[in-house]
Design a protein around this motif. Sequence first.
Motif, PDB file in Angstrom:
ATOM      1  N   LEU A  70       0.874  -1.142   0.174  1.00 43.84           N
ATOM      2  CA  LEU A  70       0.002  -0.021   0.153  1.00 43.84           C
ATOM      3  C   LEU A  70       0.876   1.456  -0.131  1.00 43.84           C
ATOM      4  O   LEU A  70       0.798   2.334  -0.307  1.00 43.84           O
ATOM      5  CB  LEU A  70      -0.900   0.125   1.461  1.00 43.84           C
ATOM      6  N   PRO A  71       2.262   1.637   0.774  1.00 36.98           N
ATOM      7  CA  PRO A  71       2.528   2.853   0.841  1.00 36.98           C
ATOM      8  C   PRO A  71       3.541   2.418  -0.605  1.00 36.98           C
ATOM      9  O   PRO A  71       3.346   3.884  -1.261  1.00 36.98           O
ATOM     10  CB  PRO A  71       3.636   2.710   1.940  1.00 36.98           C
ATOM     11  N   LEU A  72       3.431   1.890  -1.407  1.00 38.35           N
ATOM     12  CA  LEU A  72       4.433   2.371  -3.008  1.00 38.35           C
ATOM     13  C   LEU A  72       3.020   2.726  -3.775  1.00 38.35           C
ATOM     14  O   LEU A  72       3.613   3.410  -4.827  1.00 38.35           O
ATOM     15  CB  LEU A  72       4.704   0.627  -3.160  1.00 38.35           C
ATOM     16  N   LEU A  73       1.996   2.200  -3.528  1.00 41.45           N
ATOM     17  CA  LEU A  73       1.134   2.315  -4.156  1.00 41.45           C
ATOM     18  C   LEU A  73       0.406   3.995  -4.089  1.00 41.45           C
ATOM     19  O   LEU A  73       0.449   4.930  -5.154  1.00 41.45           O
ATOM     20  CB  LEU A  73      -1.005   1.352  -4.020  1.00 41.45           C
ATOM     21  N   LEU A  74       0.387   4.153  -2.336  1.00 41.82           N
ATOM     22  CA  LEU A  74      -0.136   5.239  -2.512  1.00 41.82           C
ATOM     23  C   LEU A  74       0.735   6.632  -3.019  1.00 41.82           C
ATOM     24  O   LEU A  74       1.355   7.666  -3.107  1.00 41.82           O
ATOM     25  CB  LEU A  74      -0.017   5.771  -0.761  1.00 41.82           C
ATOM     26  N   ALA A  75       2.749   6.039  -2.720  1.00 38.18           N
ATOM     27  CA  ALA A  75       3.569   6.914  -3.796  1.00 38.18           C
ATOM     28  C   ALA A  75       3.771   7.087  -4.489  1.00 38.18           C
ATOM     29  O   ALA A  75       3.940   8.341  -5.542  1.00 38.18           O
ATOM     30  CB  ALA A  75       5.139   6.182  -3.266  1.00 38.18           C
ATOM     31  N   LEU A  76       3.007   6.114  -5.595  1.00 40.35           N
ATOM     32  CA  LEU A  76       3.420   5.874  -7.208  1.00 40.35           C
ATOM     33  C   LEU A  76       1.949   7.321  -7.741  1.00 40.35           C
ATOM     34  O   LEU A  76       1.509   7.870  -8.564  1.00 40.35           O
ATOM     35  CB  LEU A  76       2.953   5.162  -7.944  1.00 40.35           C
ATOM     36  N   ALA A  77       0.615   7.382  -6.853  1.00 39.72           N
ATOM     37  CA  ALA A  77      -0.967   7.899  -6.665  1.00 39.72           C
ATOM     38  C   ALA A  77       0.004   9.469  -6.251  1.00 39.72           C
ATOM     39  O   ALA A  77      -0.289  10.423  -6.949  1.00 39.72           O
ATOM     40  CB  ALA A  77      -1.176   7.377  -5.787  1.00 39.72           C
ATOM     41  N   ALA A  78       0.296   9.569  -5.645  1.00 38.17           N
ATOM     42  CA  ALA A  78       1.315  10.922  -4.768  1.00 38.17           C
ATOM     43  C   ALA A  78       2.137  11.295  -6.288  1.00 38.17           C
ATOM     44  O   ALA A  78       1.873  12.708  -6.681  1.00 38.17           O
ATOM     45  CB  ALA A  78       1.861  11.058  -3.515  1.00 38.17           C
ATOM     46  N   GLY A  79       2.618  10.374  -6.762  1.00 43.57           N
ATOM     47  CA  GLY A  79       3.707  11.068  -7.823  1.00 43.57           C
ATOM     48  C   GLY A  79       2.721  10.922  -9.043  1.00 43.57           C
ATOM     49  O   GLY A  79       3.609  12.306  -9.727  1.00 43.57           O
ATOM     50  N   THR A  80       1.584  10.369  -9.492  1.00 43.48           N
ATOM     51  CA  THR A  80       1.312  10.508 -10.778  1.00 43.48           C
ATOM     52  C   THR A  80       0.489  12.423 -10.256  1.00 43.48           C
ATOM     53  O   THR A  80      -0.022  12.601 -11.232  1.00 43.48           O
ATOM     54  CB  THR A  80       0.145   9.684 -11.282  1.00 43.48           C
ATOM     55  N   ALA A  81      -0.390  12.112  -8.712  1.00 50.27           N
ATOM     56  CA  ALA A  81      -0.912  13.539  -9.172  1.00 50.27           C
ATOM     57  C   ALA A  81       0.017  14.692  -9.148  1.00 50.27           C
ATOM     58  O   ALA A  81      -0.436  16.235 -10.024  1.00 50.27           O
ATOM     59  CB  ALA A  81      -1.225  13.515  -8.190  1.00 50.27           C
ATOM     60  N   SER A  82       1.063  14.626  -8.970  1.00 49.60           N
ATOM     61  CA  SER A  82       1.812  15.780  -8.126  1.00 49.60           C
ATOM     62  C   SER A  82       2.514  16.437  -9.546  1.00 49.60           C
ATOM     63  O   SER A  82       2.731  16.789 -11.073  1.00 49.60           O
ATOM     64  CB  SER A  82       3.559  15.548  -7.531  1.00 49.60           C
ATOM     65  N   ALA A  83       2.943  14.534 -10.592  1.00 47.17           N
ATOM     66  CA  ALA A  83       3.541  15.310 -11.976  1.00 47.17           C
ATOM     67  C   ALA A  83       2.243  15.969 -12.873  1.00 47.17           C
ATOM     68  O   ALA A  83       2.902  16.867 -13.471  1.00 47.17           O
ATOM     69  CB  ALA A  83       3.836  13.919 -12.597  1.00 47.17           C
ATOM     70  N   VAL A  84       0.757  15.516 -12.976  1.00 47.21           N
ATOM     71  CA  VAL A  84       0.365  15.895 -13.668  1.00 47.21           C
ATOM     72  C   VAL A  84      -0.185  17.266 -13.282  1.00 47.21           C
ATOM     73  O   VAL A  84      -0.342  18.152 -13.981  1.00 47.21           O
ATOM     74  CB  VAL A  84      -1.767  15.817 -13.072  1.00 47.21           C
TER      75      VAL A  84
END
Length: 352
Positions: free
Chosen positions: A183-197
């Motif tokens: 779950l922490p990895l999924l949260l990190a990827l989600a946060a990274g994607t949102a920040s990138a957008v």
Amino acid sequence: MKEICMRAAGLLASAAMSTFGGWVAFQFGLPLAWLIGSALVCAGLSLSLGAPTVPRRLYRGGQVVVGVSVGLTVDASVFDRIGLHLYLVPLIAGISILLGRAMVPLLVRAGNIDRSTAFFALVPAGISEMADLAQTKGADTGVVTTLHAARVFLVVCILPVVIYHLGDPVLLAAGRPQGVWDLPLLLALAAGTASAVAGNWLGLPSAFIVGSMVGVAALSAVGALSASEPTPLLAAAQVILGLSLGARFRRATVRRLPRALTAGMAVLVLNGLVMAMVGLSLAAMFGLDPSTMLLSSATGGTAEMVLTAQAVAVDAALVALYQVMRGLGGNLMAGRIHAWTVTGPDCSRRNP
């Protein structure tokens, strides 16, 4: 529909062969093996059979994975490590941009191309941004894109091997903890994607790597997020970046302007050597790590240099800071420098 299916089939075939190339390079123990191997194979395919069409979203996905990977390594101590680098970052960015401009006459004479094409081919900034800007100024975008791809390609293929033999760095597979799919990895990827957008919406250069890196680093530095990406995920990101890099080499451009591209490669090697000397000289003057300064002064792509830093256990956060500043400076100043020194009223007399 038939054309779309053919493109998809071509992309899948290219991706499969490029992945195999990365695996072969990995078996030989090359630093940054998955990226180098896939880029070499895809470049060969592009020049012999035609370049595959790499979807922008796929490429951006690979960038997000790299950005998140760096962001997760950042902690509060990163601010303590900046120190002198705060002054050297703009210095190296300025030197690399000015060096590119200074070499324009050399490329014009050796490659028999116009000044605008030579200028945009030598600005150490984003490939897409320089190609788009070159098109608006009447430059040859084929030459600009190919030489920028060659710049990144040369740096990626040469620097990891050089740095690895400077000392005894730990390779990524051995020196990085094995991540898990949790779950922490999924949260990190989600946060990274949102920040990138968000970064892309704000017009941030290289937004999908820089935005994801900054967003995740902010959470990691305060202890709100802790995870580590699995090695297969990073390998997949390297393959995607290598595939995209190799696909930028166009058979038609190489056949059309062999002299310009040959001369351009020689000028790019010279440019790389000068920047390497700058990095190593600053390292010697201020007692800094030579490998870090080599990667920081190199004019490769941001994602590629960050991956290289991780592969040879160099401070990826610092390298990213240098690379982002160089890319940002190049993107912001290219148009102005072109107007002031290439197409100005007296440039025909002052700038051959």
